[in-house]
Write a protein that holds these residues in place. Structure first.
Motif, PDB file in Angstrom:
ATOM      1  N   ASP A  33       0.824  -1.209   0.000  1.00 59.18           N
ATOM      2  CA  ASP A  33       0.000   0.000   0.000  1.00 59.18           C
ATOM      3  C   ASP A  33       0.860   1.262   0.000  1.00 59.18           C
ATOM      4  O   ASP A  33       1.968   1.260   0.527  1.00 59.18           O
ATOM      5  CB  ASP A  33      -0.864   0.048   1.268  1.00 59.18           C
ATOM      6  CG  ASP A  33      -1.981  -0.979   1.243  1.00 59.18           C
ATOM      7  OD1 ASP A  33      -2.070  -1.765   0.283  1.00 59.18           O
ATOM      8  OD2 ASP A  33      -2.767  -0.994   2.214  1.00 59.18           O
TER       9      ASP A  33
ATOM     10  N   HIS B  75      -5.939   3.361  -4.171  1.00 66.62           N
ATOM     11  CA  HIS B  75      -5.856   3.598  -2.717  1.00 66.62           C
ATOM     12  C   HIS B  75      -6.110   5.087  -2.444  1.00 66.62           C
ATOM     13  O   HIS B  75      -5.491   5.670  -1.561  1.00 66.62           O
ATOM     14  CB  HIS B  75      -4.470   3.151  -2.242  1.00 66.62           C
ATOM     15  CG  HIS B  75      -4.326   2.945  -0.766  1.00 66.62           C
ATOM     16  ND1 HIS B  75      -5.200   2.213  -0.006  1.00 66.62           N
ATOM     17  CD2 HIS B  75      -3.355   3.375   0.104  1.00 66.62           C
ATOM     18  CE1 HIS B  75      -4.786   2.208   1.259  1.00 66.62           C
ATOM     19  NE2 HIS B  75      -3.682   2.913   1.344  1.00 66.62           N
TER      20      HIS B  75
ATOM     21  N   ARG C  74      -8.779  -0.256  -2.172  1.00 62.71           N
ATOM     22  CA  ARG C  74      -8.566  -0.512  -0.738  1.00 62.71           C
ATOM     23  C   ARG C  74      -8.573   0.828  -0.017  1.00 62.71           C
ATOM     24  O   ARG C  74      -7.811   1.730  -0.372  1.00 62.71           O
ATOM     25  CB  ARG C  74      -7.240  -1.243  -0.505  1.00 62.71           C
ATOM     26  CG  ARG C  74      -6.903  -1.382   0.974  1.00 62.71           C
ATOM     27  CD  ARG C  74      -5.630  -2.160   1.203  1.00 62.71           C
ATOM     28  NE  ARG C  74      -5.821  -3.580   0.964  1.00 62.71           N
ATOM     29  CZ  ARG C  74      -4.813  -4.447   0.851  1.00 62.71           C
ATOM     30  NH1 ARG C  74      -3.578  -4.025   0.932  1.00 62.71           N
ATOM     31  NH2 ARG C  74      -5.053  -5.728   0.648  1.00 62.71           N
TER      32      ARG C  74
ATOM     33  N   MET D 226      -9.754  -6.037   1.036  1.00 58.94           N
ATOM     34  CA  MET D 226      -9.196  -5.783   2.361  1.00 58.94           C
ATOM     35  C   MET D 226      -8.062  -6.785   2.590  1.00 58.94           C
ATOM     36  O   MET D 226      -7.299  -7.046   1.681  1.00 58.94           O
ATOM     37  CB  MET D 226     -10.294  -5.888   3.410  1.00 58.94           C
ATOM     38  CG  MET D 226     -11.484  -4.960   3.150  1.00 58.94           C
ATOM     39  SD  MET D 226     -11.070  -3.200   3.075  1.00 58.94           S
ATOM     40  CE  MET D 226     -11.189  -2.796   4.809  1.00 58.94           C
ATOM     41  N   TYR D 227      -7.977  -7.389   3.754  1.00 59.43           N
ATOM     42  CA  TYR D 227      -6.810  -8.219   4.095  1.00 59.43           C
ATOM     43  C   TYR D 227      -7.133  -9.010   5.342  1.00 59.43           C
ATOM     44  O   TYR D 227      -8.052  -8.673   6.090  1.00 59.43           O
ATOM     45  CB  TYR D 227      -5.599  -7.326   4.369  1.00 59.43           C
ATOM     46  CG  TYR D 227      -5.999  -6.050   5.060  1.00 59.43           C
ATOM     47  CD1 TYR D 227      -6.305  -6.038   6.404  1.00 59.43           C
ATOM     48  CD2 TYR D 227      -6.170  -4.864   4.331  1.00 59.43           C
ATOM     49  CE1 TYR D 227      -6.739  -4.866   7.025  1.00 59.43           C
ATOM     50  CE2 TYR D 227      -6.599  -3.702   4.937  1.00 59.43           C
ATOM     51  CZ  TYR D 227      -6.871  -3.709   6.288  1.00 59.43           C
ATOM     52  OH  TYR D 227      -7.308  -2.565   6.894  1.00 59.43           O
TER      53      TYR D 227
END
Ligand SMILES: [Zn+2]
Length: 212
Positions: free
Chosen positions: A39, A90, A122, A144-145
């Motif tokens: 990110d 992002h 994200r 997401m994660y």
């Protein structure tokens, strides 16, 4: 590991239930796959070295880019794309959903979209309101994660970053690293060991492809 840290590393069920359409983990039948994600880049302090490491191990990853960085460093944006990694939105200026008005937030994402033209999104800090999430989910795939390495944390060592991967990665895991100036030292130091451990433990490392 204390509770707060643990909640950050593994987002709690309640939080996952708030955004039911978001993707938290991508399991592939019959295969042990994990997804490395980066990110906040691209930036010269981190991205080229990360690309080198990924190339060395011949693995693909996904970069959730801040549009403004992609605009400032078009050669890095192109290098990520040309290496066959996936790219996600992002936002343009890394804006926090909950601290930004609905209109401004959407406008910032659209601005990044003009540049990146990708279907995956994200939210910065993983934070956004129900209304923002609800609207975005109709147009973009929210990725997401389930493992946050905390490579950005000030007091963390590269060993601890690797340990977060070892401890929490499971089949289908989406793992968060950063390609930012702030985390560069930790990320670059931890990444080879994290990849080696994942490969040794039978994980295939793939870029995320948005669900059709
Ligand atoms: Zn971010």
């Amino acid at each position: 590991m204390n509770l707060i840290k643990r909640l950050i590393v593994q987002p709690p069920l309640l939080y996952r239930l708030m955004f039911p359409e978001a993707v938290w983990r991508i399991q592939v039948v019959g295969r042990k796959v994990a997804y490395l994600t980066f990110d906040d880049g691209p930036v010269p302090e981190a991205t080229p070295k990360i690309l080198e490491i990924l190339d060395h191990y011949n693995v693909k990853a996904t970069f959730f880019m801040v549009g403004d960085n992609a605009r400032r460093y078009p050669e890095l944006y192109k290098a990520v794309r040309d290496a066959g990694h996936a790219i996600g939105n992002h936002t343009m200026h890394h804006v926090r959903g909950r601290k930004t008005s609905f209109r401004r937030y959407i406008r910032d994402i659209l601005e990044a979209h003009e540049l990146l033209k990708v279907a995956m999104f994200r939210p910065p800090h993983g934070l956004l309101s129900f209304r923002q999430a609800h609207t975005l989910q109709k147009h973009l795939n929210m990725i997401m994660y389930d493992v946050v390495t905390r490579d950005y944390a000030r007091n963390i060592t590269p060993e601890e970053v690797v340990n977060n991967v070892k401890r929490f990665a499971r089949s289908g895991s989406i793992i968060v690293f950063h390609d930012s100036e702030k985390s560069a030292k930790n990320t670059i130091a931890a990444l080879p060991a994290a990849i080696e451990w994942l490969l040794k433990n039978g994980f295939e490392l793939r870029a995320i492809t948005p669900p059709a």
